[in-house]
Design an enzyme around this catalytic site. Structure first.
Site, PDB file in Angstrom:
ATOM      1  N   LYS A   1       0.878  -1.176   0.000  1.00 32.60           N
ATOM      2  CA  LYS A   1       0.000   0.000   0.000  1.00 32.60           C
ATOM      3  C   LYS A   1       0.910   1.219   0.000  1.00 32.60           C
ATOM      4  CE  LYS A   1      -4.086   1.935   0.200  1.00 32.60           C
ATOM      5  NZ  LYS A   1      -5.032   1.866  -0.933  1.00 32.60           N
TER       6      LYS A   1
ATOM      7  N   ASP B   1      -7.537 -15.476   3.233  1.00 35.14           N
ATOM      8  CA  ASP B   1      -8.939 -15.882   3.399  1.00 35.14           C
ATOM      9  C   ASP B   1      -9.727 -15.654   2.111  1.00 35.14           C
ATOM     10  OD1 ASP B   1      -8.456 -16.505   6.096  1.00 35.14           O
ATOM     11  OD2 ASP B   1     -10.400 -15.698   6.737  1.00 35.14           O
TER      12      ASP B   1
HETATM   13 MG    MG Z   1      -6.302 -15.539   9.168  1.00 31.89          MG
END
Ligand code: MG
Ligand code: IPM
Length: 386
Positions: free
Chosen positions: A200, A261
């Site tokens: 970022k 995730d």
């Molecule tokens: Mg995690």
């Protein structure tokens, strides 16, 4: 020297830490698989097991007693289940401090975290992503695991002028960035030679330094690898929109937590996802190799004790252990194949079940994988390694 042994010829020590929630259920199945490799494939393994987390508290009144820590330090590899439980809120204040997964990651210097995201055609039907988008997705997230905002100081909740505030610090030194970037470049060379570094740097100084160090290392030592840079928000979008464009993705700790995730959802189910955390890429280097292998799904307290958790993430984590600690990529692929074949044959826990089709239990999933291993071993006996 027999394969899978330490330089002094001793079998490698593998410590099973089931931990909290669904950890014990899934690790019981992973343990059967480890024992299968010891019995049927001649894997030289010194297998041990210890309570960790809430079960340790119940048994010994301590979340992580010294005896367990000694086992952790002596192990070549740890197969870890999960940590996290509502019961922590009932423990005395401070009992949890420094006694968890973070202690192992930091004190064992497990700075390299590998999280594969591979689309199995057999799971395409349960992915939220369209099959044509998912096709050919096979990428590796390389997450920095011992630094960044997870450990940076100052941290805490404080009161300033009567106002409470929480503070965390994202900090990375050049050597910390360089060593994880080196691992990612090395890995990219063994794959398709493409590396995307995520940061970022339009906002954060840590990310500006990150990009500079990664680019410098590329230019000086790894110019054969095709390097690109993406901002993390864009990377999150690309991971869903066109995941097959990536090969190796490199990122700092928190970005890796979040994007892995996302990757898990894209691949189908978080219940399938393994990971490896290591202090070096493979056993066999000059420093003593240590590694912790764990599914990325966590303790899932909502389904703990029901016998329906998917053991595949844990079992595939042991496959990563075969690859990186036992240096047996052939046996790792053999196990990965057995898992795929079991699912193809219809073995599916609820998280990967097809709509309106029956699902099986954790133990039945373990049975199905062992059945495939037996069938495959009959087809292809273990290679003899001297
Ligand atoms: Mg995690
Ligand atoms: C993970 C988990 C951990 C993390 C938690 C349990 C501390 O989410 O391994 O992805 O945030 O690293």
């Amino acid at each position: 020297m027999a394969h899978g042994t330490t330089p002094d010829g001793m079998p490698k020590r593998l410590l099973i830490l089931p931990g909290d929630g669904i950890g014990p259920e899934i690790l019981a199945q992973a343990r059967r698989v480890v024992e299968w490799f010891a019995t049927h494939r001649g894997l030289a393994v010194d297998l041990r097991e210890e309570h960790f987390g809430i079960p340790a508290w119940r048994a010994h009144g301590s979340l992580l007693r010294d005896e367990t820590w000694a086992e952790i330090e002596a192990a070549d590899a740890i197969l870890f289940g999960a940590i996290g439980s509502p019961e922590y809120d009932t423990l005395p204040v401070g009992a949890r401090e420094g006694q968890g997964l973070m202690r192992m990651r930091v004190e064992l210097n497990l700075y390299i975290n590998l999280r594969p995201v591979k689309a199995l055609p057999v799971l395409a039907a349960i992915s939220p992503v369209r099959p044509d988008v998912l096709r050919d997705t096979d990428l590796m997230i390389v997450r920095e695991l011992t630094g960044g905002i997870y450990v940076g100081k100052p941290r805490g909740i404080e009161t300033v002028d009567g106002v409470r505030r929480g503070v965390n610090t994202m900090v990375y030194s050049e050597p910390e960035i360089e060593r994880i970037a080196r691992a990612a470049f090395e890995l990219a060379r063994t794959r398709t030679g493409r590396l995307c570094s995520v940061d970022k740097s339009n906002v954060l100084e840590t990310s500006r330094l990150w990009r500079e160090v990664v680019q410098r290392l590329h230019d000086s030592e790894y110019s054969d690898v095709a390097l690109s840079h993406l901002f993390v928000d864009n990377a999150a979008m690309q991971l869903v929109r066109a995941p097959s464009q990536f090969d190796v993705m490199l990122m700092e700790n928190l970005f890796g937590d979040i994007l892995s995730d996302v990757g898990a959802a894209v691949a189908g189910s978080i219940g399938m996802q393994p990971s490896a955390s290591m202090n070096g890429m493979y056993a066999g280097g000059d420093t003593r190799h240590r590694a912790l292998y764990e599914p990325i799904h966590g303790s899932a307290p909502d389904i703990a004790g029901k016998g329906i958790a998917n053991p595949c993430g844990a079992i595939l984590s042991f496959a990563m252990c075969l690859r990186h600690t036992f240096l047996r990529p052939d046996e790792a692929a053999f196990l990965e194949n057995a898992v795929t074949r079991a699912i193809e044959a219809g073995a599916r826990t609820p998280d990967i079940a097809l709509p309106n089709r029956p699902a099986i239990s954790t133990v039945e999933m373990g049975n199905a994988i062992l059945r495939e291993l037996d069938a495959m071993a009959a087809e292809k006996p273990a290679a003899v390694h001297a």
